[in-house]
Design an enzyme around this catalytic site. Sequence first.
Site, PDB file in Angstrom:
ATOM      1  N   CYS A   1     -18.204  74.219 -59.984  1.00  0.00           N
ATOM      2  CA  CYS A   1     -18.201  73.054 -60.851  1.00  0.00           C
ATOM      3  C   CYS A   1     -16.830  72.360 -60.763  1.00  0.00           C
ATOM      4  O   CYS A   1     -15.813  73.023 -60.534  1.00  0.00           O
ATOM      5  CB  CYS A   1     -18.443  73.351 -62.325  1.00  0.00           C
ATOM      6  SG  CYS A   1     -19.946  74.290 -62.629  1.00  0.00           S
TER       7      CYS A   1
ATOM      8  N   ARG B   1     -17.397  70.958 -55.180  1.00  0.00           N
ATOM      9  CA  ARG B   1     -17.459  72.151 -56.034  1.00  0.00           C
ATOM     10  C   ARG B   1     -18.842  72.357 -56.649  1.00  0.00           C
ATOM     11  O   ARG B   1     -19.077  73.350 -57.330  1.00  0.00           O
ATOM     12  CB  ARG B   1     -16.434  72.026 -57.169  1.00  0.00           C
ATOM     13  CG  ARG B   1     -15.025  71.824 -56.689  1.00  0.00           C
ATOM     14  CD  ARG B   1     -14.074  71.708 -57.852  1.00  0.00           C
ATOM     15  NE  ARG B   1     -13.927  72.978 -58.503  1.00  0.00           N
ATOM     16  CZ  ARG B   1     -13.067  73.918 -58.140  1.00  0.00           C
ATOM     17  NH1 ARG B   1     -12.258  73.700 -57.128  1.00  0.00           N
ATOM     18  NH2 ARG B   1     -13.001  75.052 -58.774  1.00  0.00           N
TER      19      ARG B   1
ATOM     20  N   TRP C   1     -22.419  73.138 -60.668  1.00  0.00           N
ATOM     21  CA  TRP C   1     -23.091  74.077 -59.775  1.00  0.00           C
ATOM     22  C   TRP C   1     -23.679  75.119 -60.700  1.00  0.00           C
ATOM     23  O   TRP C   1     -22.947  75.915 -61.299  1.00  0.00           O
ATOM     24  CB  TRP C   1     -22.081  74.681 -58.798  1.00  0.00           C
ATOM     25  CG  TRP C   1     -22.694  75.584 -57.787  1.00  0.00           C
ATOM     26  CD1 TRP C   1     -23.272  75.210 -56.608  1.00  0.00           C
ATOM     27  CD2 TRP C   1     -22.789  77.012 -57.852  1.00  0.00           C
ATOM     28  NE1 TRP C   1     -23.737  76.322 -55.942  1.00  0.00           N
ATOM     29  CE2 TRP C   1     -23.445  77.444 -56.675  1.00  0.00           C
ATOM     30  CE3 TRP C   1     -22.391  77.981 -58.762  1.00  0.00           C
ATOM     31  CZ2 TRP C   1     -23.716  78.774 -56.396  1.00  0.00           C
ATOM     32  CZ3 TRP C   1     -22.659  79.316 -58.493  1.00  0.00           C
ATOM     33  CH2 TRP C   1     -23.310  79.702 -57.313  1.00  0.00           C
TER      34      TRP C   1
ATOM     35  N   ASN D   1     -16.150  75.351 -66.183  1.00  0.00           N
ATOM     36  CA  ASN D   1     -16.354  75.869 -64.839  1.00  0.00           C
ATOM     37  C   ASN D   1     -16.175  77.378 -64.930  1.00  0.00           C
ATOM     38  O   ASN D   1     -15.156  77.832 -65.428  1.00  0.00           O
ATOM     39  CB  ASN D   1     -15.306  75.244 -63.903  1.00  0.00           C
ATOM     40  CG  ASN D   1     -15.267  75.909 -62.546  1.00  0.00           C
ATOM     41  OD1 ASN D   1     -16.244  76.516 -62.124  1.00  0.00           O
ATOM     42  ND2 ASN D   1     -14.136  75.783 -61.876  1.00  0.00           N
ATOM     43  N   GLY D   2     -17.173  78.148 -64.477  1.00  0.00           N
ATOM     44  CA  GLY D   2     -17.043  79.604 -64.534  1.00  0.00           C
ATOM     45  C   GLY D   2     -18.196  80.223 -65.291  1.00  0.00           C
ATOM     46  O   GLY D   2     -19.265  79.620 -65.419  1.00  0.00           O
TER      47      GLY D   2
ATOM     48  N   GLU E   1     -21.679  84.320 -37.589  1.00  0.00           N
ATOM     49  CA  GLU E   1     -21.283  82.981 -38.024  1.00  0.00           C
ATOM     50  C   GLU E   1     -22.322  81.944 -37.583  1.00  0.00           C
ATOM     51  O   GLU E   1     -22.650  81.022 -38.334  1.00  0.00           O
ATOM     52  CB  GLU E   1     -19.878  82.655 -37.472  1.00  0.00           C
ATOM     53  CG  GLU E   1     -19.388  81.231 -37.650  1.00  0.00           C
ATOM     54  CD  GLU E   1     -19.234  80.771 -39.098  1.00  0.00           C
ATOM     55  OE1 GLU E   1     -19.442  81.566 -40.017  1.00  0.00           O
ATOM     56  OE2 GLU E   1     -18.944  79.574 -39.292  1.00  0.00           O
TER      57      GLU E   1
ATOM     58  N   LYS F   1     -24.244  79.594 -40.209  1.00  0.00           N
ATOM     59  CA  LYS F   1     -24.160  78.132 -40.121  1.00  0.00           C
ATOM     60  C   LYS F   1     -25.545  77.517 -40.058  1.00  0.00           C
ATOM     61  O   LYS F   1     -25.836  76.551 -40.742  1.00  0.00           O
ATOM     62  CB  LYS F   1     -23.354  77.773 -38.864  1.00  0.00           C
ATOM     63  CG  LYS F   1     -22.447  76.616 -38.960  1.00  0.00           C
ATOM     64  CD  LYS F   1     -21.073  76.873 -39.493  1.00  0.00           C
ATOM     65  CE  LYS F   1     -21.026  77.493 -40.864  1.00  0.00           C
ATOM     66  NZ  LYS F   1     -19.703  77.864 -41.294  1.00  0.00           N
TER      67      LYS F   1
ATOM     68  N   GLU G   1     -27.455  77.899 -43.474  1.00  0.00           N
ATOM     69  CA  GLU G   1     -26.969  77.181 -44.652  1.00  0.00           C
ATOM     70  C   GLU G   1     -27.193  75.684 -44.579  1.00  0.00           C
ATOM     71  O   GLU G   1     -27.349  75.035 -45.602  1.00  0.00           O
ATOM     72  CB  GLU G   1     -25.510  77.509 -44.982  1.00  0.00           C
ATOM     73  CG  GLU G   1     -24.488  76.957 -44.034  1.00  0.00           C
ATOM     74  CD  GLU G   1     -23.077  77.359 -44.415  1.00  0.00           C
ATOM     75  OE1 GLU G   1     -22.770  77.460 -45.602  1.00  0.00           O
ATOM     76  OE2 GLU G   1     -22.272  77.582 -43.498  1.00  0.00           O
TER      77      GLU G   1
ATOM     78  N   HIS H   1     -32.324  99.085 -32.502  1.00  0.00           N
ATOM     79  CA  HIS H   1     -32.392  99.934 -33.700  1.00  0.00           C
ATOM     80  C   HIS H   1     -33.159  99.243 -34.832  1.00  0.00           C
ATOM     81  O   HIS H   1     -33.020  99.617 -35.986  1.00  0.00           O
ATOM     82  CB  HIS H   1     -30.984 100.308 -34.156  1.00  0.00           C
ATOM     83  CG  HIS H   1     -30.240 101.083 -33.119  1.00  0.00           C
ATOM     84  ND1 HIS H   1     -30.557 102.378 -32.789  1.00  0.00           N
ATOM     85  CD2 HIS H   1     -29.234 100.719 -32.295  1.00  0.00           C
ATOM     86  CE1 HIS H   1     -29.759 102.795 -31.822  1.00  0.00           C
ATOM     87  NE2 HIS H   1     -28.951 101.795 -31.507  1.00  0.00           N
TER      88      HIS H   1
ATOM     89  N   LYS I   1     -18.525  74.212 -52.223  1.00  0.00           N
ATOM     90  CA  LYS I   1     -17.414  74.467 -51.294  1.00  0.00           C
ATOM     91  C   LYS I   1     -16.433  75.491 -51.839  1.00  0.00           C
ATOM     92  O   LYS I   1     -15.789  76.196 -51.089  1.00  0.00           O
ATOM     93  CB  LYS I   1     -16.720  73.134 -51.025  1.00  0.00           C
ATOM     94  CG  LYS I   1     -15.663  73.178 -49.946  1.00  0.00           C
ATOM     95  CD  LYS I   1     -16.269  73.136 -48.569  1.00  0.00           C
ATOM     96  CE  LYS I   1     -15.241  73.290 -47.483  1.00  0.00           C
ATOM     97  NZ  LYS I   1     -15.873  73.868 -46.275  1.00  0.00           N
TER      98      LYS I   1
HETATM   99  C1  F6R Z   1     -19.860  78.849 -44.941  1.00  0.00           C
HETATM  100  C2  F6R Z   1     -18.748  78.737 -45.878  1.00  0.00           C
HETATM  101  C3  F6R Z   1     -18.585  79.810 -46.892  1.00  0.00           C
HETATM  102  C4  F6R Z   1     -17.088  80.059 -47.192  1.00  0.00           C
HETATM  103  C5  F6R Z   1     -16.935  81.081 -48.330  1.00  0.00           C
HETATM  104  C6  F6R Z   1     -15.494  81.406 -48.599  1.00  0.00           C
HETATM  105  O1  F6R Z   1     -19.886  77.775 -44.046  1.00  0.00           O
HETATM  106  O2  F6R Z   1     -18.010  77.796 -45.859  1.00  0.00           O
HETATM  107  O3  F6R Z   1     -19.214  80.996 -46.493  1.00  0.00           O
HETATM  108  O4  F6R Z   1     -16.472  80.510 -46.029  1.00  0.00           O
HETATM  109  O5  F6R Z   1     -17.538  80.583 -49.478  1.00  0.00           O
HETATM  110  O6  F6R Z   1     -14.783  80.286 -49.020  1.00  0.00           O
HETATM  111  P1  F6R Z   1     -13.204  80.231 -48.945  1.00  0.00           P
HETATM  112  O7  F6R Z   1     -12.832  80.250 -47.503  1.00  0.00           O
HETATM  113  O8  F6R Z   1     -12.835  78.937 -49.609  1.00  0.00           O
HETATM  114  O9  F6R Z   1     -12.696  81.434 -49.663  1.00  0.00           O
END
Ligand code: F6R
Length: 608
Positions: free
Chosen positions: A2, A27, A74, A98-99, A480, A484, A487, A503, A603
């Site tokens: 948030c 956020r 969020w 926020n939280g 990764e 990607k 998501e 396995h 983010k």
């Molecule tokens: C995926 C992505 C997330 C962040 C994760 C950690 O594309 O961006 O998995 O890597 O939320 O975020 P930070 O790096 O800000 O601690």
Amino acid sequence: MCGIVGIVGKEPVAERLVDALRRLEYRGYDSAGVATIHDGVMERRRAEGKLVNLERKLGGEPLPGTTGIAHTRWATHGVPNETNAHPHFVEGVAVVHNGIIENFSELRDELVAEGAVFESQTDTEVVAHLLAKYTREGLGHRDAMLAMLNRVTGAYALVVMFQDDPDTILSARFGPPLAIGHGKGEMFLGSDAIALAPFTNQITYLVDGDCAIMTSKGVEIIDYAGKPVSRPKQISQAAAFLVDKGNHRHFMEKEIYEQPEIISHALGYYVDFATQTIKANGSTIDFATVSSLAISACGTAFLSGLVGKYWFERYARLPVEIDVASEFRYREMPLLPTQAALFISQSGETADTLASLRYCKENGLKIGAVVNVKESTIAREADTIYPILAGPEIGVASTKAFTCQLAVLAALSIKAGRQRGTIDAAQERELVHHLIEMPRVMSRVLNLIQPQIEALSRDLSKYKDVLYLGRGTSYPLALEGALKLKEISYIHAEGYAAGELKHGPIALIDENMPVIVIAPYDRFYEKTVSNMQEVAARGGKIIFITDEKGAAASKLPTMATIVLPDVDEVIAPMIFSLPIQLLAYHTAVFMGTDVDQPRNLAKSVTVE
Ligand code: F6R
């Protein structure tokens, strides 16, 4: 998560609050709201969905007033709808949060038993009810705030307005960040300094346990016992981070294409180009004296750490323990003061990563933070900051931060190898030489593979499940790649160590499951190709991401082979990141998803 913003101003604030929220949309973006006080009356507008819906609403029903607070959500407690959107109002009190208030259920029961009527399903509303109750009982605003803060537990940034005091905004931090901005005859607060950048560059960061009483004339900061505390005013560089998409369709596309330039800038910080050595940059961690390294992070940052583990162990013979931060913080692992710990985070605010950092600090470890946001909490609490210098990353799916994290970890592992005597000066020069070459190779690769990947993405977008395989440092890349793709395109994808195929996951292989194999022509190549054979023998469709030597050595039929230039092992993870990023990006574009703000994500993850 948030995003929060507040202004005690001298001019109408609603438009500026929404403008600041736009910079905080990373956020959270499932609903938004704003409240102001005008002529002794507090009013709010809230809307479900993206900020644009709130803007539309405000267009039809503007909010006057020179003091206000706003929020982009969020969802944690309660579905994303207008009723659960902040600000929450109870009897002349407005709250944004926020939280998570962890004891909200117990507090809610208590308040309901006393006659309170709740409108929303949120944990936040208990804060507004508590404040209303304490005010009713005769406490002044400051004391009501302190009484409330001494009742709630959890992680929160809270911002409060009282209708009968239009020149004051109160706030508190315990976990998620809050920055106070100092203006001329106006004061601001926000979840980060970028939100406030157009208004002021003079920032005071609250620390956990701070309560701030902000008026148009300034701010007073106290602890939860009411005792004044002093926090420094800093000059923020955040204005430099105000960015737009340029001529790209999405921030993610822009961020993918700026990687060569950005990495070259980041390398400039770590590498002495003339001597082809890694600079010390005032790092307080001497890897020669470290018995082992603990690495902790979340999501993509964790996966860069996993690549880093291979490097530290190979180049510096330094044992690495690595864990996702949400497990690390609770694992109660024995730690020794001879160990060092690295925390990797783009935002520098991720709650689990921060908690792991604090656990290591309590155990006397030296702390290094590999962060993008240098003013973040994780950066401020570390002994040494290793900035990744990626610039602001706006796309929710991390791309350039990942490759910059890799570049920094590569440099640090080489430095560690020199300090520990496991690589000599000539080997350092050789490895650094490859790092220096990397931005040029990245530019070439981006131009080379773009048309092929775009065409391939059209095919990939028709599938429901995708498997990624890799060995060595290509294993974290497989993870990764899968992360990607899922998501941003919402296609189910899994990453596996290629050796694990037989396995379990091999049971999934059929013509409906493309298998993306990441295999440069390295020490693991032959073994990975054997796993590819196993896929081909079961009718699996292979997308082979390899280099020129690897393509020449394989005779297996594939759905597509993406051929990258031959590069040294030390830069292969950065180079091979590019096709997996572009593949996810173009697939999502074909599927018409919201690439920069995929559903349910945010983010900056400041809750557990
Ligand atoms: C995926 C992505 C997330 C962040 C994760 C950690 O594309 O961006 O998995 O890597 O939320 O975020 P930070 O790096 O800000 O601690």
